[in-house]
Design an enzyme around this catalytic site. Sequence first.
Site, PDB file in Angstrom:
ATOM      1  N   GLU A  30     -26.191  41.396  12.759  1.00 36.38           N
ATOM      2  CA  GLU A  30     -26.754  40.682  11.610  1.00 36.38           C
ATOM      3  C   GLU A  30     -26.290  41.347  10.316  1.00 36.38           C
ATOM      4  O   GLU A  30     -25.810  42.491  10.335  1.00 36.38           O
ATOM      5  CB  GLU A  30     -28.284  40.577  11.691  1.00 36.38           C
ATOM      6  CG  GLU A  30     -29.033  41.831  11.594  1.00 36.38           C
ATOM      7  CD  GLU A  30     -30.542  41.642  11.782  1.00 36.38           C
ATOM      8  OE1 GLU A  30     -31.043  40.621  12.320  1.00 36.38           O
ATOM      9  OE2 GLU A  30     -31.260  42.577  11.375  1.00 36.38           O
ATOM     10  N   LYS A  46     -35.187  40.837  20.791  1.00 35.17           N
ATOM     11  CA  LYS A  46     -35.048  40.810  19.319  1.00 35.17           C
ATOM     12  C   LYS A  46     -34.308  39.575  18.826  1.00 35.17           C
ATOM     13  O   LYS A  46     -34.514  39.132  17.696  1.00 35.17           O
ATOM     14  CB  LYS A  46     -34.319  42.063  18.830  1.00 35.17           C
ATOM     15  CG  LYS A  46     -34.958  43.365  19.270  1.00 35.17           C
ATOM     16  CD  LYS A  46     -36.402  43.481  18.837  1.00 35.17           C
ATOM     17  CE  LYS A  46     -37.044  44.717  19.409  1.00 35.17           C
ATOM     18  NZ  LYS A  46     -38.545  44.628  19.422  1.00 35.17           N
ATOM     19  N   ARG A  82     -48.428  45.220  19.694  1.00 33.64           N
ATOM     20  CA  ARG A  82     -49.320  46.306  20.111  1.00 33.64           C
ATOM     21  C   ARG A  82     -50.013  46.851  18.859  1.00 33.64           C
ATOM     22  O   ARG A  82     -49.638  46.484  17.742  1.00 33.64           O
ATOM     23  CB  ARG A  82     -48.517  47.427  20.754  1.00 33.64           C
ATOM     24  CG  ARG A  82     -47.407  47.920  19.864  1.00 33.64           C
ATOM     25  CD  ARG A  82     -46.656  49.091  20.401  1.00 33.64           C
ATOM     26  NE  ARG A  82     -45.335  49.224  19.790  1.00 33.64           N
ATOM     27  CZ  ARG A  82     -45.112  49.708  18.577  1.00 33.64           C
ATOM     28  NH1 ARG A  82     -46.123  50.096  17.822  1.00 33.64           N
ATOM     29  NH2 ARG A  82     -43.884  49.782  18.088  1.00 33.64           N
TER      30      ARG A  82
HETATM   31  C1  MV4 Z   1     -32.006  46.712   9.547  1.00 33.48           C
HETATM   32  C2  MV4 Z   1     -31.741  47.445   8.364  1.00 33.48           C
HETATM   33  C3  MV4 Z   1     -30.868  46.883   7.429  1.00 33.48           C
HETATM   34  N1  MV4 Z   1     -30.315  45.684   7.664  1.00 33.48           N
HETATM   35  N2  MV4 Z   1     -31.434  45.517   9.743  1.00 33.48           N
HETATM   36  C4  MV4 Z   1     -34.195  48.096  12.646  1.00 33.48           C
HETATM   37  C5  MV4 Z   1     -35.034  48.957  13.544  1.00 33.48           C
HETATM   38  C6  MV4 Z   1     -36.030  49.416  12.568  1.00 33.48           C
HETATM   39  N3  MV4 Z   1     -36.908  50.441  13.036  1.00 33.48           N
HETATM   40  C7  MV4 Z   1     -35.132  49.822  11.458  1.00 33.48           C
HETATM   41  N4  MV4 Z   1     -34.209  48.790  11.353  1.00 33.48           N
HETATM   42  C8  MV4 Z   1     -33.428  48.375  10.329  1.00 33.48           C
HETATM   43  N5  MV4 Z   1     -32.845  47.183  10.495  1.00 33.48           N
HETATM   44  C9  MV4 Z   1     -30.609  45.019   8.809  1.00 33.48           C
HETATM   45  N6  MV4 Z   1     -30.059  43.814   9.029  1.00 33.48           N
HETATM   46  C10 MV4 Z   1     -32.374  48.683   8.176  1.00 33.48           C
HETATM   47  C11 MV4 Z   1     -33.220  49.133   9.158  1.00 33.48           C
HETATM   48  C12 MV4 Z   1     -33.860  50.416   8.936  1.00 33.48           C
HETATM   49  C13 MV4 Z   1     -33.077  51.550   9.009  1.00 33.48           C
HETATM   50  C14 MV4 Z   1     -31.740  51.435   9.358  1.00 33.48           C
HETATM   51  C15 MV4 Z   1     -30.989  52.586   9.407  1.00 33.48           C
HETATM   52  C16 MV4 Z   1     -31.569  53.821   9.149  1.00 33.48           C
HETATM   53  C17 MV4 Z   1     -32.890  53.931   8.847  1.00 33.48           C
HETATM   54  C18 MV4 Z   1     -33.672  52.793   8.786  1.00 33.48           C
HETATM   55  C19 MV4 Z   1     -35.036  52.879   8.485  1.00 33.48           C
HETATM   56  C20 MV4 Z   1     -35.788  51.722   8.409  1.00 33.48           C
HETATM   57  C21 MV4 Z   1     -35.180  50.475   8.611  1.00 33.48           C
END
Ligand code: MV4
Length: 485
Positions: free
Chosen positions: A203, A119, A295
């Site tokens: 991040e 990542k 994928r």
């Molecule tokens: C984030 C984020 C907010 N800020 N990164 C990373 C894995 C992916 N499946 C979801 N991710 C996220 N990365 C930053 N810098 C918000 C998400 C995110 C999320 C985070 C916490 C709980 C639920 C989520 C659902 C979708 C995206």
Amino acid sequence: MSSTKIKKVLIANRGEIALRIVRACKELEITSVAIFSEVDIDGVWVRKADECYPILGDPIQAYLDYERIINLALKCECDAIHPGYGFLSENADFAKACEEKGIIFIGPKAEHVALFGDKMASKVAMRNIGVPVLPGTDEPILDIQEGAKIASEIGFPVIIKAAFGGGGRGMRIVKAEKDFHEMFESATKEALKYFGRGEVFIEKYVENPRHIEIQIVADKYGNVVHLGERDCSIQRRHQKVIEIAPSPRLNTKTRKELYRVSTKAMFKLGYESVGTIEFLVDENDNFYFIEMNTRVQVEHPVTEIISGIDIIQRMIEIAEGDKLNFLQEEINFRGYAIEFRINAEDPKKNFIPSPGKIISYLAPGGPGVRLDTNIYAGYKIPANYDSMVGKLIVWALDWEGAVRKATRALDEFYIGGVPTNISLHRQIVRDECFKNGNLDTGYLDRKLQHFNLDAIHCIEDEEKKMKHITKVIETIKKKNINVRH
Ligand code: MV4
């Protein structure tokens, strides 16, 4: 570059995606070979494939032991292996092993599977070709104090993420410096447990973003096409629940910019096959790359329906060395598609998985309704795998029509014998925020506590109605009442 006609494909997967690939192979007149574990002999894909072979032993390892799978592919003279999603689909060593054994891996080059499995390296590569990424570290955090210092420089809240993970595991949101130490420790521990690698990076955290992903299709000759976007903001514990194409609320300027940076990045990287670029979109419509999936994705059907492109067949043709048979300007996106993941889980027991035997099954149908599933009346859902047993996808020319169709189809859908999340979907499609397309990744967490998740089946209401009308008929007959309609 030469074309290699693929005649026989081994499907290294199970369930609905294995059946989906069997169907694509049949339409391409390619012989399909299914593998199945000891608990999967009753799978529809096993019986529909042209050939099927058991992989005995541990039911999970059956789909992960890639030396056994490659040896079987060689033994039954398969030209190619399709990995589907999950299992080996993003295992670069597997992709490399296929190539070394002269078997076509239906997917991207192994180098790109490896790149996007890291990542941090992904972010560096995408930033270097002009894709917006969030402020953060390019290297793993090796020292907690150093990590806390960097986090303070970035500015809280920050998010700690597993460098070699995904899907939310090994991920922690840190709102203040006092929490950094504990969150760093638990993220590292979880990353090690689930991915075998504990490296984490930091991040800047984006509050309640929308989760927007761009579908890419690219051949081996530099032709890169996007198939629009999907809004995957409705998630529960990092598992997508509903996916929508196109996003109901993305503005045109942002949409076009997402398409532009995505196709340009894939062209510059020399990417081949299908892939999905995941972005976060904040409240000011700024977007940031977070990860790329090398994928086919669970939610590919919503893109297939609005674009008219069969993504699985294109994947196979690209692997054969065919050029894309369509130009970007030839893709006309029509209408809205919504996918509802159907999970064997109990909404009344905090969505714990609910494997077991399906006693009765009544699938929805009619115009604009597609069902990608491996279940049927009498099927025993095994306890060994992910709880998703299928996907209901609806399409209509406009958003409101798609929501109405979804409501109608979900009300028709009846699975008796095991609890499912259909009652959750039926609540969501009736929710005003959903109907207004007012979605972000915090939507479901905000709404769940207000939903009535009793498995109220419209079927039971119908049963009552039919019992009543039967009684009325008996009364008429008994009293020999002369009813003239
Ligand atoms: C984030 C984020 C907010 N800020 N990164 C990373 C894995 C992916 N499946 C979801 N991710 C996220 N990365 C930053 N810098 C918000 C998400 C995110 C999320 C985070 C916490 C709980 C639920 C989520 C659902 C979708 C995206």
